[in-house]
Design an enzyme around this catalytic site. Sequence first.
Site, PDB file in Angstrom:
ATOM      1  N   GLU A   1      28.302 -18.268   1.323  1.00  0.00           N
ATOM      2  CA  GLU A   1      28.954 -17.082   0.793  1.00  0.00           C
ATOM      3  C   GLU A   1      29.684 -16.334   1.902  1.00  0.00           C
ATOM      4  O   GLU A   1      29.584 -16.667   3.086  1.00  0.00           O
ATOM      5  CB  GLU A   1      27.925 -16.155   0.135  1.00  0.00           C
TER       6      GLU A   1
ATOM      7  N   ARG B   1      13.347 -15.570  -0.293  1.00  0.00           N
ATOM      8  CA  ARG B   1      13.017 -14.335   0.412  1.00  0.00           C
ATOM      9  C   ARG B   1      11.991 -14.608   1.514  1.00  0.00           C
ATOM     10  O   ARG B   1      10.942 -15.206   1.276  1.00  0.00           O
ATOM     11  CB  ARG B   1      12.429 -13.299  -0.551  1.00  0.00           C
TER      12      ARG B   1
ATOM     13  N   HIS C   1      19.820 -13.453   6.517  1.00  0.00           N
ATOM     14  CA  HIS C   1      20.691 -12.287   6.372  1.00  0.00           C
ATOM     15  C   HIS C   1      20.076 -11.289   5.397  1.00  0.00           C
ATOM     16  O   HIS C   1      19.179 -11.630   4.619  1.00  0.00           O
ATOM     17  CB  HIS C   1      22.075 -12.698   5.860  1.00  0.00           C
TER      18      HIS C   1
ATOM     19  N   HIS D   1      19.656 -18.910   2.121  1.00  0.00           N
ATOM     20  CA  HIS D   1      20.043 -19.773   1.001  1.00  0.00           C
ATOM     21  C   HIS D   1      20.053 -21.232   1.431  1.00  0.00           C
ATOM     22  O   HIS D   1      20.414 -21.553   2.573  1.00  0.00           O
ATOM     23  CB  HIS D   1      21.428 -19.393   0.487  1.00  0.00           C
TER      24      HIS D   1
END
Length: 322
Positions: free
Chosen positions: A119, A197, A177, A102
Amino acid sequence: MKPYPLLFQPELKERVWGGRALEQFGLELPEGPIGEAWAIGDHPNGTTKVINGSLKGLGLDEVREQYGQKFFGSKGFSEKNGRFPLLIKLLDCQDDLSVQVHPNDTYQGLPSGELGKTEMWYILDAKPGAKIIYGMNDGVTREQLAQAISENRIMDTLNEITVETGDSFYIPSGTVHALGAGVLVAEIQQNSDSTYRLYDYNRLGLDGKPRDLHIEDSLNVIAYSNSGATFMKTNLESSNQWLTLAQSPFFITEKGKVEQSWKLQTTPESFIIHVICDGSGTIEWGDGEQQSVKPGECYLIPANLGEYTLTGSMTVLRSYLP
């Protein structure tokens, strides 16, 4: 308008890697593989509506517009777009998620008004041997990663970890991740839907076509030396105490065990979000008002609620703004 703990109808998202495990929380799932329940959301791709109390039927965006300053607190808005700053999800991973990363708030490739995405994950349940990808192997450079991608051996560069129920992972923007098959996760994140991605196992999407990859954006935003990611076991030795799981510029998340009445209090600076991980109990406030709670429910506690009490026997997460 008297404040009270707000419960929302989750927005359910079909995902190629999803399943039916979210039914255990009492959710009525549509057909198909359901991977995400957006439990508290104020985003163009999903806005949750209140299902309890006098604000029943209002979207979180409408609550923000009418009561935001009092309910959300002085820090309770994104400086970039004015929306509620966090997004709370439950994730059911029956298959491996794509290897992804991200961006941060300042990445120039973000759509207008979109935030970056830092996150954290709390593992609600994990099948024996379940794994996640958590960062890259030490010393991997942009050039080495790009070459590995071109030669279809990206998995050789990634760090894989076996997970158990109760594990906690902090995932700052820039951390490569991926959740693996067999885990059920509570996710607290910035209010963002920005994902790049790197690899998707040559898998077809729900439309029968290969899913898009975002190689150049991914290579641009990865933190190659140290993203600041941390993980921990979260066994609690005593009740009515908070264990800090993640402390970021965007949220603080803590874990606590309720075994007796636990008196708590909000501050004018920030709302509080409670995720009920297991067990059952109540939230009590005001003049004897109370709300029964159960696993999988996520409550937004308004900043101006003041004193409230958790009772019962349960494990809860608490998130708020720093």
